[in-house]
Design a protein around this motif. Sequence first.
Motif, short mmCIF file in Angstrom:
data_model
loop_
_atom_site.label_atom_id
_atom_site.label_comp_id
_atom_site.label_asym_id
_atom_site.label_seq_id
_atom_site.Cartn_x
_atom_site.Cartn_y
_atom_site.Cartn_z
N MET A 1 0.81 -1.22 0.00
CA MET A 1 0.00 0.00 0.00
C MET A 1 0.85 1.28 0.00
N PHE A 2 1.98 1.25 0.73
CA PHE A 2 2.67 2.52 1.00
C PHE A 2 4.13 2.60 0.55
N ALA A 3 4.77 1.47 0.23
CA ALA A 3 6.20 1.53 -0.10
C ALA A 3 6.43 2.01 -1.52
N LYS A 4 7.55 2.71 -1.71
CA LYS A 4 7.89 3.27 -3.03
C LYS A 4 8.80 2.33 -3.80
N SER A 5 9.70 1.64 -3.10
CA SER A 5 10.74 0.83 -3.76
C SER A 5 11.32 -0.13 -2.73
N ILE A 6 12.22 -1.01 -3.17
CA ILE A 6 12.84 -1.95 -2.23
C ILE A 6 13.64 -1.21 -1.15
N GLY A 7 14.20 -0.06 -1.47
CA GLY A 7 14.97 0.71 -0.49
C GLY A 7 14.08 1.57 0.40
N GLU A 8 13.12 2.24 -0.20
CA GLU A 8 12.20 3.12 0.54
C GLU A 8 10.89 2.37 0.71
N ASN A 9 10.90 1.45 1.69
CA ASN A 9 9.80 0.49 1.77
C ASN A 9 8.90 0.64 2.99
N ALA A 10 8.76 1.87 3.46
CA ALA A 10 7.69 2.30 4.37
C ALA A 10 7.80 1.83 5.82
N VAL A 11 8.17 0.58 6.04
CA VAL A 11 8.18 0.06 7.41
C VAL A 11 9.30 -0.97 7.62
N HIS A 12 9.72 -1.06 8.88
CA HIS A 12 10.63 -2.12 9.33
C HIS A 12 9.84 -3.09 10.20
N GLY A 13 10.24 -4.35 10.16
CA GLY A 13 9.74 -5.33 11.13
C GLY A 13 10.87 -6.25 11.54
N SER A 14 11.00 -6.51 12.83
CA SER A 14 12.06 -7.40 13.33
C SER A 14 11.95 -8.77 12.67
N ASP A 15 13.11 -9.47 12.57
CA ASP A 15 13.10 -10.79 11.92
C ASP A 15 13.22 -11.96 12.88
N SER A 16 13.35 -11.70 14.19
CA SER A 16 13.38 -12.81 15.16
C SER A 16 13.01 -12.24 16.54
N ASP A 17 12.63 -13.13 17.45
CA ASP A 17 12.30 -12.68 18.81
C ASP A 17 13.52 -12.03 19.46
N GLU A 18 14.68 -12.62 19.23
CA GLU A 18 15.91 -12.08 19.82
C GLU A 18 16.18 -10.67 19.30
N ASN A 19 16.07 -10.48 17.97
CA ASN A 19 16.30 -9.15 17.40
C ASN A 19 15.22 -8.15 17.82
N ALA A 20 13.99 -8.62 18.03
CA ALA A 20 12.94 -7.71 18.51
C ALA A 20 13.32 -7.12 19.85
N GLN A 21 13.87 -7.95 20.72
CA GLN A 21 14.29 -7.46 22.06
C GLN A 21 15.45 -6.47 21.92
N ILE A 22 16.42 -6.81 21.07
CA ILE A 22 17.60 -5.95 20.88
C ILE A 22 17.17 -4.61 20.27
N GLU A 23 16.31 -4.66 19.27
CA GLU A 23 15.88 -3.43 18.58
C GLU A 23 15.00 -2.57 19.47
N ALA A 24 14.13 -3.18 20.26
CA ALA A 24 13.30 -2.40 21.21
C ALA A 24 14.20 -1.67 22.20
N ALA A 25 15.22 -2.37 22.70
CA ALA A 25 16.13 -1.77 23.69
C ALA A 25 17.03 -0.71 23.06
N PHE A 26 17.28 -0.82 21.75
CA PHE A 26 18.09 0.17 21.05
C PHE A 26 17.36 1.52 21.02
N HIS A 27 16.04 1.49 20.91
CA HIS A 27 15.25 2.72 20.71
C HIS A 27 14.55 3.22 21.96
N PHE A 28 14.29 2.34 22.94
CA PHE A 28 13.48 2.73 24.09
C PHE A 28 14.14 2.34 25.40
N ALA A 29 14.05 3.24 26.38
CA ALA A 29 14.43 2.90 27.75
C ALA A 29 13.34 1.99 28.32
N GLY A 30 13.69 1.19 29.30
CA GLY A 30 12.74 0.26 29.90
C GLY A 30 11.46 0.96 30.36
#
Length: 139
Positions: free
Chosen positions: A106-135
């Motif tokens: 619906m919203f992406a322009k190209s493979i590079g400018e593709n509107a949204v990110h989504g984590s690829d594993s439970d482990e990376n979801a935890q790492i990425e959440a902690a990268f952006h947010f304090a507890g």
Amino acid sequence: MSTNITFTMIKPDAVADGHIGAILGKISGAGFKIKALKLTQLTVADAQKFYEVHAERPFYGELVDFMSSGPIVAAVLEGENAVESFRSLIGATNPAEAAEGTIRKMFAKSIGENAVHGSDSDENAQIEAAFHFAGKEIF
Ligand code: DAT
Ligand code: MG
């Protein structure tokens, strides 16, 4: 099935094009609960670190420049099998290959400018959440 979290960003292209509300609506409509949310901007160093797994790929420089080029929305989402079900909701990396009704279709322009990110594993979801947010910012 278990309830767990994933991490997402609404990328600079979709923010600049005014799609924050529509994308958050799709996310809520799909049953995800928002656990953390903010409008922010990645520095070049932040983008390099976040995507360091892709450092050797030919598109890395372009990816870092794009992801630090303007504001993003960062969010932590909770849902059933959150990582896998969110990746189904966003669709393939290349919007030309994304299924009808997916956020990237619906919203992406190209493979590079593709509107949204989504984590690829439970482990990376935890790492990425902690990268952006304090507890204390994750509810
Ligand atoms: P995804 O975001 O679907 O997990 P990825 O982890 O393989 O995809 O790549 C991270 C981001 O890098 C992707 O969202 C957009 C960019 N990217 C990937 N492949 C690319 C390519 N062939 N050309 C340009 N940018 C690309
Ligand atoms: Mg990825």
